[in-house]
Design an enzyme around this catalytic site. Structure first.
Site, mmCIF file in Angstrom:
data_model
loop_
_atom_site.group_PDB
_atom_site.id
_atom_site.type_symbol
_atom_site.label_atom_id
_atom_site.label_comp_id
_atom_site.label_asym_id
_atom_site.label_seq_id
_atom_site.Cartn_x
_atom_site.Cartn_y
_atom_site.Cartn_z
ATOM 1 N N ASP A 122 17.265 -49.805 -44.705
ATOM 2 C CA ASP A 122 16.881 -48.532 -44.063
ATOM 3 C C ASP A 122 17.935 -47.994 -43.099
ATOM 4 O OD1 ASP A 122 14.515 -48.847 -45.365
ATOM 5 O OD2 ASP A 122 13.312 -49.267 -43.600
ATOM 6 N N LYS A 173 10.266 -55.507 -26.931
ATOM 7 C CA LYS A 173 9.651 -54.315 -26.331
ATOM 8 C C LYS A 173 9.470 -54.454 -24.812
ATOM 9 C CE LYS A 173 7.496 -52.987 -30.637
ATOM 10 N NZ LYS A 173 6.313 -52.804 -31.449
ATOM 11 N N ASP A 229 17.564 -45.944 -38.136
ATOM 12 C CA ASP A 229 16.700 -46.529 -39.156
ATOM 13 C C ASP A 229 15.930 -45.352 -39.755
ATOM 14 O OD1 ASP A 229 14.303 -47.386 -40.400
ATOM 15 O OD2 ASP A 229 14.341 -49.274 -39.327
#
Length: 371
Positions: A122, A173, A229
């Site tokens: 991707d 994250k 991406d």
């Protein structure tokens, strides 16, 4: 093959591309075509990667596939022959994550002592394969991952590393700012990394990289230039803008300069554009596309064989293969028309995801899936 051994990959060097999944994030386009074959800037996504690998001297590429492999083999073989690269299809009978496919292809990847590339299918960027080989050989450890800077690191896992590039930690994250460098999905490994992986569903990011980092066997190389991406429509369009901007910086002759063009635009030579149109900025128009008079298009991809009738206005959308947009239509809001969709005259479509072979006769004012 020319070039010093530090900047060009050796004859024994190969690459593995993680093609894998169903491409659900890029539906409805992937209901018709496997994601790696969807055209990005008028060329299949995977072909951007193959060309960059071949340019760096890579002559053998393994595609780790689990879905619609036959279609990919058929279409990519022609391109591979043109490029002079050997394509090997490694078939997963079950999804093996991001590490398992390396173990499945172990016999090929370990056939040479040369390091090998691994990349996610991707990813679009200015692929730094030659620099990556040099950086990897200079530090002499087991693996190198490419990292890129992002605006919102809290959406990703970030990479912490020292000034030499030696990776210290990965934080998933983060809620507080610790770094804005993330894994870009491009790696180079020595074959010894294969001893760490079994043929079973495994995450290279969560199960392999932390152990390598703990042993100081994993380094990070900063990517210069753009990265995206492009696995979902919003990011596909953003990636297209970045890619076109990169072509502009390189003063590429591929950019179109016809009448009515604004900013960075790619137009296939077989496409036709009518009178009084405004095309751009950030538009790609594929083969055999027909744009009638008075059409305005910006931040959009129009795929092969599509027709946009007169006086329509398109912004932030992807028009699928052989689809037809009627007259005086307005489309916006990251709308994606699948293959062979018909949008009738004088309609408004905002954020619609329209499945293949549908005909729309009423406006779509709010984002929704049209089945």
């Amino acid at each position: 093959m020319c070039g010093s051994p530090n900047t060009t990959v050796g004859n024994g060097t190969r690459a593995l591309i993680l093609v894998g999944g169903y491409g659900t994030r890029l539906r409805p386009l992937t209901l018709s075509t496997p994601k790696p074959l969807v055209e990005f800037a008028n060329k299949p996504i995977l072909l951007h990667q193959l060309e960059a690998l071949v340019d760096a001297g890579c002559r053998q590429v393994i595609l780790a596939v689990s879905y619609r492999a036959e279609q990919m083999e058929k279409e990519l073989k022609v391109e591979a022959d043109k490029l002079g690269v050997e394509l090997i299809f490694s078939h997963e009978t079950e999804p093996l994550g991001t590490a398992g496919p390396l173990a499945l292809a172990k016999s090929i990847l370990s056939a040479s002592p040369e390091p090998f590339f691994v990349l996610n299918s991707d990813v679009i960027c200015d692929f730094p394969f030659k620099q990556l080989v040099q950086f990897h050989r200079n530090h002499g450890k087991e693996g190198t991952i490419v990292v890129t800077k992002v605006e919102e690191p809290s959406k990703y896992g970030v990479v912490l590393y020292d000034e030499d590039g030696c990776i210290k930690n990965f934080i998933e994250k983060p809620q507080e700012f610790v770094s804005n460098k993330i894994n870009a999905g491009i790696y180079i490994f020595n074959p010894s990394v294969l001893e760490r992986i079994e043929v079973k569903p495994t995450s290279i990011e969560k199960e392999v990289f932390p152990a390598m980092a703990e042993q100081q066997e994993l380094y990070a190389m900063d990517l210069t230039g753009f990265w995206m991406d492009i696995g979902q429509p919003k990011d596909f369009l953003t990636g297209m803008c970045l890619y076109l901007s990169s072509l502009r910086q390189k003063q590429s002759p591929k950019l179109y300069t016809g009448p009515g063009v604004v900013g960075n635009v790619l137009v296939d030579p077989t496409a036709t554009i009518g009178e009084g149109c405004r095309i751009g900025p950030n538009v790609t128009i594929g083969p055999d596309v027909i744009i009638e008079d008075g059409v305005c298009i910006k931040r959009a991809t129009i795929l092969k064989g599509a027709i946009v009738r007169s006086h329509s206005w398109l912004d932030s959308c992807i028009v699928g293969w052989r689809s037809t947009v009627g007259r005086w239509v307005r489309i916006e809001g990251i709308t994606v028309l699948g293959e062979d969709v018909i949008v009738k005259d004088e309609l408004y479509v905002n954020g619609g995801q329209v499945l293949p072979h549908k005909s729309i006769a009423a406006s779509v004012p709010e984002p929704q899936i049209i089945m």
